[in-house]
Design a protein around this motif. Structure first.
Motif: not given
Length: 173
Positions: A32-37
């Motif tokens: 997810t975008q959260y994971d990447v961040e």
């Protein structure tokens, strides 16, 4: 310079030389975008979103059993690592690392990593007995791995003595 080149080759081999990857919204990435961040933060900001996605693809390819971590034998499938004389030492650092830990560890191999992170990885590789000190026995064992049979015992001892002399009087343990 040669060490720097070898480190970068290792980094790009792990990365799988992917420069572009699928957009984050695609389910196939698994991140997810959260994971990447979070992973960008864990890696000290040395990886971009595209690099994290490329690393994730490479990690999943290395994790053949889809266990969620990479085993030592899977890491040795990286050709540049498998032929490296200190491969077992590097594998020890990465073995059983999940993707988050994989990114954190691999960050030190990036050209954008701070010098302190690179030194810490070098220290961890050279500290053969894991006692928190790179001493005479550690240096001798590492030099044997690097030089193979090309150095005799006397030459090896002279090199270790020279390295310890350069390190200063507190390094003679």
């Amino acid at each position: 310079p040669a060490d720097c080149l070898a480190r970068r080759l290792f980094f790009f081999q792990i990365l799988g030389c992917h420069r572009h990857s699928a957009p984050m919204g695609q389910a196939s990435s698994g991140l997810t975008q959260y994971d990447v961040e979070e992973l960008i933060s864990v890696s000290g900001g040395v990886f971009s979103q595209a690099e994290i996605e490329g690393l994730y693809k490479r990690f999943r390819a290395l994790d053949r059993g889809h266990k969620g971590y990479v085993a030592g034998d899977e890491l040795l499938n990286i050709p540049e690592l498998s032929i490296n004389p200190v491969a077992q030492r590097v594998v020890r650092l990465f073995e059983a690392a999940n993707f988050r830990e994989f990114c954190r560890l691999l960050a030190a191999f990036s050209a954008k990593a701070p010098r302190s992170a690179k030194i810490q990885v070098m220290f961890d590789v050279y500290d053969m007995d894991g006692d928190g000190i790179v001493g005479r026995d550690d240096l001798s064992a590492m030099l044997r791995q690097l030089a193979g049979s090309s150095l005799g015992e006397r030459e090896l001892s002279d090199i270790v003595d020279g390295a310890l002399a350069l390190a200063g009087p507190d390094a003679r343990a």
